[in-house]
Design a protein around this motif. Structure first.
Motif, PDB file in Angstrom:
ATOM      1  N   UNK A  78       0.829  -1.206   0.000  1.00 33.45           N
ATOM      2  CA  UNK A  78       0.000   0.000   0.000  1.00 33.45           C
ATOM      3  C   UNK A  78       0.866   1.259   0.000  1.00 33.45           C
ATOM      4  N   UNK A  79       1.971   1.226   0.775  1.00 31.83           N
ATOM      5  CA  UNK A  79       2.889   2.364   0.762  1.00 31.83           C
ATOM      6  C   UNK A  79       3.486   2.545  -0.630  1.00 31.83           C
ATOM      7  N   UNK A  80       3.884   1.439  -1.254  1.00 30.72           N
ATOM      8  CA  UNK A  80       4.460   1.537  -2.597  1.00 30.72           C
ATOM      9  C   UNK A  80       3.445   2.109  -3.588  1.00 30.72           C
ATOM     10  N   UNK A  81       2.193   1.722  -3.433  1.00 29.59           N
ATOM     11  CA  UNK A  81       1.143   2.277  -4.282  1.00 29.59           C
ATOM     12  C   UNK A  81       1.040   3.785  -4.064  1.00 29.59           C
ATOM     13  N   UNK A  82       1.129   4.213  -2.821  1.00 30.29           N
ATOM     14  CA  UNK A  82       1.071   5.633  -2.503  1.00 30.29           C
ATOM     15  C   UNK A  82       2.280   6.360  -3.113  1.00 30.29           C
ATOM     16  N   UNK A  83       3.462   5.736  -3.028  1.00 28.42           N
ATOM     17  CA  UNK A  83       4.681   6.374  -3.513  1.00 28.42           C
ATOM     18  C   UNK A  83       4.720   6.466  -5.043  1.00 28.42           C
ATOM     19  N   UNK A  84       3.938   5.652  -5.745  1.00 28.88           N
ATOM     20  CA  UNK A  84       3.879   5.756  -7.201  1.00 28.88           C
ATOM     21  C   UNK A  84       3.301   7.090  -7.632  1.00 28.88           C
ATOM     22  N   UNK A  85       2.474   7.682  -6.780  1.00 30.02           N
ATOM     23  CA  UNK A  85       1.770   8.918  -7.125  1.00 30.02           C
ATOM     24  C   UNK A  85       2.410  10.167  -6.506  1.00 30.02           C
ATOM     25  N   UNK A  86       3.534   9.984  -5.816  1.00 28.18           N
ATOM     26  CA  UNK A  86       4.205  11.105  -5.150  1.00 28.18           C
ATOM     27  C   UNK A  86       5.321  11.631  -6.055  1.00 28.18           C
ATOM     28  N   UNK A  87       5.568  12.926  -5.967  1.00 28.70           N
ATOM     29  CA  UNK A  87       6.643  13.575  -6.723  1.00 28.70           C
ATOM     30  C   UNK A  87       7.988  12.957  -6.342  1.00 28.70           C
ATOM     31  N   UNK A  88       8.611  12.289  -7.298  1.00 33.06           N
ATOM     32  CA  UNK A  88       9.868  11.580  -7.027  1.00 33.06           C
ATOM     33  C   UNK A  88      11.107  12.459  -7.236  1.00 33.06           C
ATOM     34  N   UNK A  89      10.892  13.737  -7.467  1.00 31.65           N
ATOM     35  CA  UNK A  89      12.039  14.621  -7.672  1.00 31.65           C
ATOM     36  C   UNK A  89      12.739  14.957  -6.353  1.00 31.65           C
ATOM     37  N   UNK A  90      12.081  14.677  -5.249  1.00 31.57           N
ATOM     38  CA  UNK A  90      12.672  14.969  -3.941  1.00 31.57           C
ATOM     39  C   UNK A  90      13.497  13.768  -3.474  1.00 31.57           C
ATOM     40  N   UNK A  91      14.673  14.063  -2.974  1.00 32.45           N
ATOM     41  CA  UNK A  91      15.606  13.008  -2.562  1.00 32.45           C
ATOM     42  C   UNK A  91      15.007  12.099  -1.487  1.00 32.45           C
ATOM     43  N   UNK A  92      14.343  12.677  -0.497  1.00 31.86           N
ATOM     44  CA  UNK A  92      13.810  11.861   0.583  1.00 31.86           C
ATOM     45  C   UNK A  92      12.727  10.908   0.094  1.00 31.86           C
ATOM     46  N   UNK A  93      11.944  11.323  -0.868  1.00 33.53           N
ATOM     47  CA  UNK A  93      10.902  10.458  -1.432  1.00 33.53           C
ATOM     48  C   UNK A  93      11.549   9.289  -2.159  1.00 33.53           C
ATOM     49  N   UNK A  94      12.549   9.563  -2.950  1.00 32.85           N
ATOM     50  CA  UNK A  94      13.254   8.515  -3.698  1.00 32.85           C
ATOM     51  C   UNK A  94      13.890   7.508  -2.758  1.00 32.85           C
ATOM     52  N   UNK A  95      14.535   7.984  -1.714  1.00 27.21           N
ATOM     53  CA  UNK A  95      15.194   7.080  -0.759  1.00 27.21           C
ATOM     54  C   UNK A  95      14.179   6.175  -0.053  1.00 27.21           C
ATOM     55  N   UNK A  96      13.104   6.748   0.416  1.00 26.41           N
ATOM     56  CA  UNK A  96      12.096   5.943   1.117  1.00 26.41           C
ATOM     57  C   UNK A  96      11.486   4.920   0.162  1.00 26.41           C
ATOM     58  N   UNK A  97      11.149   5.341  -1.048  1.00 25.97           N
ATOM     59  CA  UNK A  97      10.559   4.427  -2.032  1.00 25.97           C
ATOM     60  C   UNK A  97      11.513   3.283  -2.349  1.00 25.97           C
ATOM     61  N   UNK A  98      12.790   3.586  -2.500  1.00 30.31           N
ATOM     62  CA  UNK A  98      13.781   2.530  -2.778  1.00 30.31           C
ATOM     63  C   UNK A  98      13.882   1.546  -1.620  1.00 30.31           C
ATOM     64  N   UNK A  99      13.867   2.063  -0.416  1.00 28.29           N
ATOM     65  CA  UNK A  99      13.939   1.180   0.756  1.00 28.29           C
ATOM     66  C   UNK A  99      12.699   0.299   0.851  1.00 28.29           C
ATOM     67  N   UNK A 100      11.550   0.865   0.543  1.00 28.36           N
ATOM     68  CA  UNK A 100      10.315   0.079   0.567  1.00 28.36           C
ATOM     69  C   UNK A 100      10.348  -1.022  -0.487  1.00 28.36           C
ATOM     70  N   UNK A 101      10.860  -0.721  -1.677  1.00 26.66           N
ATOM     71  CA  UNK A 101      10.965  -1.748  -2.727  1.00 26.66           C
ATOM     72  C   UNK A 101      11.895  -2.875  -2.293  1.00 26.66           C
ATOM     73  N   UNK A 102      13.003  -2.502  -1.692  1.00 23.30           N
ATOM     74  CA  UNK A 102      13.946  -3.510  -1.207  1.00 23.30           C
ATOM     75  C   UNK A 102      13.299  -4.367  -0.134  1.00 23.30           C
ATOM     76  N   UNK A 103      12.597  -3.733   0.763  1.00 17.56           N
ATOM     77  CA  UNK A 103      11.907  -4.451   1.832  1.00 17.56           C
ATOM     78  C   UNK A 103      10.840  -5.372   1.262  1.00 17.56           C
ATOM     79  N   UNK A 104      10.096  -4.888   0.294  1.00 17.63           N
ATOM     80  CA  UNK A 104       9.027  -5.681  -0.325  1.00 17.63           C
ATOM     81  C   UNK A 104       9.592  -6.959  -0.938  1.00 17.63           C
ATOM     82  N   UNK A 105      10.776  -6.862  -1.530  1.00 12.29           N
ATOM     83  CA  UNK A 105      11.405  -8.039  -2.127  1.00 12.29           C
ATOM     84  C   UNK A 105      11.772  -9.089  -1.085  1.00 12.29           C
TER      85      UNK A 105
END
Length: 165
Positions: A78-105
């Motif tokens: 659900x967090x990853x779904x939320x992060x798909x719609x968030x502005x990824x130009x911000x460094x903190x958003x990118x870092x959190x999304x990457x960590x969530x993807x790694x965790x999901x795996x």
């Protein structure tokens, strides 16, 4: 605590539960990124508290490690779904999304199990055909239930027998 804060609290719990992961981002650094994300979302707004928490309340009722991994898998999705719609130009958003993807795996895919639970909940037990099938499977279901409870008792008694502290 507000709902948005609760959801980020759950994210923190997930991160703590699995320790350091991904590119070994330290939890304090991740908390800094989450604080920036909270500011982006204005998560201190008064309406966020309406209706109570969205994840933490559900997470608290899942007690066994494997159970928690199933529900955490769904929460992270659900967090990853939320992060798909968030502005990824911000460094903190990118870092959190990457960590969530790694965790999901690293989490089991709980979607099949969640679907199974939903399918069982939707069964029309007033339908005669469903009742016949259920009666036909009753003994097998009870056998599985007995096997499960017996193996749990056996594991507990074995661990008590081994450790004579």
């Amino acid at each position: 605590m507000t709902c948005q804060t609760y959801s980020f609290f759950v994210l923190s719990v997930v991160m703590i539960y699995f320790g350091r992961f991904g590119n070994s981002l330290a939890l304090p650094q991740l908390q800094t990124y989450i604080d920036k994300l909270k500011a982006d979302f204005n998560s201190s707004h008064s309406d966020v508290a309406d209706g109570g928490p969205i994840f933490t309340e559900k997470l608290s009722s899942w007690t066994e490690r494997n159970e928690k991994r199933i529900i955490l898998s769904q929460i992270v999705s659900r967090y990853l779904e939320m992060f798909e719609k968030i502005d990824k130009s911000k460094e903190h958003v990118t870092h959190i999304a990457n960590e969530l993807r790694t965790l999901k795996d690293k989490l089991p895919d709980g979607s099949k199990k969640a679907k199974d639970i939903m399918d069982i909940a939707k069964l029309q037990m007033t339908d005669l055909k469903i009742q016949r099938k259920a009666v036909n499977e009753l003994f097998s279901v009870l056998q599985k239930l007995v096997e499960t409870s017996t193996s749990a008792k056996r594991k507990r008694s074995q661990s008590q027998w081994r450790c004579r502290c």
